[in-house]
Write an enzyme that holds these catalytic residues in place. Structure first.
Site, PDB file in Angstrom:
ATOM      1  N   ASN A 179     -44.555   0.804  24.693  1.00 19.15           N
ATOM      2  CA  ASN A 179     -43.958  -0.057  23.675  1.00 19.15           C
ATOM      3  C   ASN A 179     -42.813   0.732  23.049  1.00 19.15           C
ATOM      4  O   ASN A 179     -43.051   1.651  22.272  1.00 19.15           O
ATOM      5  CB  ASN A 179     -45.017  -0.426  22.624  1.00 19.15           C
ATOM      6  CG  ASN A 179     -44.424  -1.195  21.460  1.00 19.15           C
ATOM      7  OD1 ASN A 179     -43.258  -1.601  21.493  1.00 19.15           O
ATOM      8  ND2 ASN A 179     -45.238  -1.395  20.420  1.00 19.15           N
ATOM      9  N   LYS A 214     -40.775  -0.174  20.903  1.00 21.42           N
ATOM     10  CA  LYS A 214     -40.487  -0.559  19.504  1.00 21.42           C
ATOM     11  C   LYS A 214     -38.965  -0.722  19.344  1.00 21.42           C
ATOM     12  O   LYS A 214     -38.295  -1.151  20.273  1.00 21.42           O
ATOM     13  CB  LYS A 214     -41.110   0.450  18.532  1.00 21.42           C
ATOM     14  CG  LYS A 214     -42.614   0.623  18.808  1.00 21.42           C
ATOM     15  CD  LYS A 214     -43.355   1.359  17.746  1.00 21.42           C
ATOM     16  CE  LYS A 214     -44.840   1.436  18.136  1.00 21.42           C
ATOM     17  NZ  LYS A 214     -45.662   2.084  17.119  1.00 21.42           N
ATOM     18  N   HIS A 272     -48.688  -7.227  17.070  1.00 26.65           N
ATOM     19  CA  HIS A 272     -48.698  -5.781  16.806  1.00 26.65           C
ATOM     20  C   HIS A 272     -48.870  -5.549  15.304  1.00 26.65           C
ATOM     21  O   HIS A 272     -48.361  -6.329  14.486  1.00 26.65           O
ATOM     22  CB  HIS A 272     -47.390  -5.146  17.303  1.00 26.65           C
ATOM     23  CG  HIS A 272     -47.452  -3.652  17.312  1.00 26.65           C
ATOM     24  ND1 HIS A 272     -47.284  -2.905  16.174  1.00 26.65           N
ATOM     25  CD2 HIS A 272     -47.712  -2.774  18.309  1.00 26.65           C
ATOM     26  CE1 HIS A 272     -47.430  -1.621  16.480  1.00 26.65           C
ATOM     27  NE2 HIS A 272     -47.689  -1.519  17.777  1.00 26.65           N
ATOM     28  N   GLU A 311     -47.427  -3.680  13.341  1.00 30.10           N
ATOM     29  CA  GLU A 311     -46.154  -3.613  12.608  1.00 30.10           C
ATOM     30  C   GLU A 311     -45.628  -5.024  12.324  1.00 30.10           C
ATOM     31  O   GLU A 311     -45.018  -5.254  11.282  1.00 30.10           O
ATOM     32  CB  GLU A 311     -45.148  -2.751  13.398  1.00 30.10           C
ATOM     33  CG  GLU A 311     -45.532  -1.276  13.310  1.00 30.10           C
ATOM     34  CD  GLU A 311     -45.178  -0.433  14.519  1.00 30.10           C
ATOM     35  OE1 GLU A 311     -44.352  -0.855  15.350  1.00 30.10           O
ATOM     36  OE2 GLU A 311     -45.768   0.666  14.647  1.00 30.10           O
ATOM     37  N   GLU A 344     -55.670  -1.051  18.454  1.00 28.85           N
ATOM     38  CA  GLU A 344     -54.778  -0.027  17.909  1.00 28.85           C
ATOM     39  C   GLU A 344     -55.131   0.196  16.445  1.00 28.85           C
ATOM     40  O   GLU A 344     -54.654  -0.544  15.569  1.00 28.85           O
ATOM     41  CB  GLU A 344     -53.320  -0.486  18.002  1.00 28.85           C
ATOM     42  CG  GLU A 344     -52.837  -0.730  19.414  1.00 28.85           C
ATOM     43  CD  GLU A 344     -51.324  -0.567  19.540  1.00 28.85           C
ATOM     44  OE1 GLU A 344     -50.918   0.245  20.370  1.00 28.85           O
ATOM     45  OE2 GLU A 344     -50.573  -1.204  18.782  1.00 28.85           O
ATOM     46  N   GLY A 353     -48.523   6.345  15.365  1.00 28.79           N
ATOM     47  CA  GLY A 353     -47.381   7.156  14.954  1.00 28.79           C
ATOM     48  C   GLY A 353     -47.735   8.286  14.012  1.00 28.79           C
ATOM     49  O   GLY A 353     -46.858   8.902  13.414  1.00 28.79           O
ATOM     50  N   SER A 404     -51.157   7.062  19.028  1.00 26.58           N
ATOM     51  CA  SER A 404     -50.937   8.488  19.294  1.00 26.58           C
ATOM     52  C   SER A 404     -51.494   8.945  20.647  1.00 26.58           C
ATOM     53  O   SER A 404     -51.993  10.067  20.766  1.00 26.58           O
ATOM     54  CB  SER A 404     -51.495   9.349  18.156  1.00 26.58           C
ATOM     55  OG  SER A 404     -50.816   9.064  16.939  1.00 26.58           O
TER      56      SER A 404
HETATM   57  P1  13P Z   1     -47.755   5.621  18.981  1.00 26.72           P
HETATM   58  O1  13P Z   1     -48.182   5.857  20.402  1.00 26.72           O
HETATM   59  O2  13P Z   1     -46.372   6.085  18.685  1.00 26.72           O
HETATM   60  O3  13P Z   1     -48.789   6.084  18.005  1.00 26.72           O
HETATM   61  O4  13P Z   1     -47.669   4.009  18.813  1.00 26.72           O
HETATM   62  C1  13P Z   1     -48.763   3.227  19.186  1.00 26.72           C
HETATM   63  C2  13P Z   1     -48.354   1.809  19.167  1.00 26.72           C
HETATM   64  O5  13P Z   1     -48.174   1.213  18.122  1.00 26.72           O
HETATM   65  C3  13P Z   1     -48.153   1.139  20.465  1.00 26.72           C
HETATM   66  O6  13P Z   1     -47.998  -0.239  20.314  1.00 26.72           O
END
Ligand code: 13P
Length: 261
Positions: A10, A12, A96, A98, A170, A176, A216
């Site tokens: 992803n 982002k 997601h 976010e 997640e 992150g 992560s």
């Molecule tokens: P990270 O791998 O950067 O922690 O992000 C996870 C994520 O949100 C994947 O959709």
């Protein structure tokens, strides 16, 4: 039939068109070696067409990070399922954390998006997960949140088969942050999601749904996460942004299949 693992990146809100082209050109020959793994790249809308065009006929699945459940009309700034298919996308991330936390997406919207994606022939990767506060609020805080999110989505998918959708667990506190759920935490949540799918939709459905872990995931921890019984892959942010580390993750997924043989 064992479920086919998926390693999904992803991106982002990262990468220009030129950066996406360079990445995809580097990934394609490497991904071709991972014959027993689905490799997916969830790119921003602005470079999705390029990723999809370059990946056509290859092992790499191009996907979007979001869409809107109406097909067309006065929805300024939104992108629909037919538009994604037109670009060559085959999958889409839905709900997601976010999107839920920063852009106000509700369980209801996420369920409508998942349903529309399945109807349109896009593979939805539906994200669920709890905050640290929710996890710590009661002994079963994680499950109180996650069971509601999963339940709401499958309520609207009565005609779907298990292979038509993917869930990604997640935990928000692990995204992150460098703080990964332990492999046991990942198995606990993902095993419970599969149990819920089994109770509500039966064994065949539950065994068909792939459930990924995200938060992560890095080359250093992927193998032990992938080794968990119910974990079918990973949805990866930061460590998917460079071809080299993403390829290491794909190899970890490939090795997890070889170990089961
Ligand atoms: P990270 O791998 O950067 O922690 O992000 C996870 C994520 O949100 C994947 O959709």
């Amino acid at each position: 039939m064992p479920r086919r693992p998926m390693m999904a990146g992803n991106w982002k809100m990262n990468k220009t068109v030129a950066e996406a082209q360079e990445y995809t050109a580097g990934l394609l020959p490497r991904a071709a070696d991972a014959e027993e793994v689905d490799v997916a790249v969830f790119a921003p809308f602005t470079c999705l067409h390029e990723v999809a065009r370059m990946s056509e006929g290859s092992a790499v699945i191009a996907g979007a990070q979001n869409f809107y459940y109406e097909d067309s009309g006065a929805f300024t700034g939104e992108v629909s399922a037919p538009m994604l298919l037109d670009l060559g996308a085959r999958a889409v991330i839905v709900g997601h954390s976010e999107r839920r936390e920063l852009f106000g997406e509700t369980d209801e919207m996420v369920a409508r998006k998942a349903r529309r994606a399945v109807q349109a022939g896009l593979l939805p990767v539906v994200c669920v997960g709890e905050t640290k506060e929710e996890r710590d609020s009661s002994p079963d805080g994680m499950w109180e949140k996650v069971s509601g999110q999963v339940g709401r989505v499958i309520e609207d998918l009565e005609d779907a088969g298990g292979e038509d959708l993917i869930f990604a667990y997640e935990p928000i506190w692990a995204i992150g942050t460098g703080e990964t759920a332990t492999p046991d935490d990942a198995q606990d949540a993902i095993g419970k999601i599969r149990d819920l799918l089994r109770e509500s939709r039966g064994e065949g459905f539950a065994e068909g749904v792939r459930i990924l872990y995200g938060g992560s995931v890095k080359p250093g921890n992927a193998a032990e996460i992938m080794a968990q019984r119910d974990v079918d892959g990973a949805l990866v942010g930061g460590a998917s942004l460079e071809v080299e580390s993403f390829v290491e993750l794909i190899e970890a997924a490939q090795n997890s299949v070889s170990r089961q043989d």
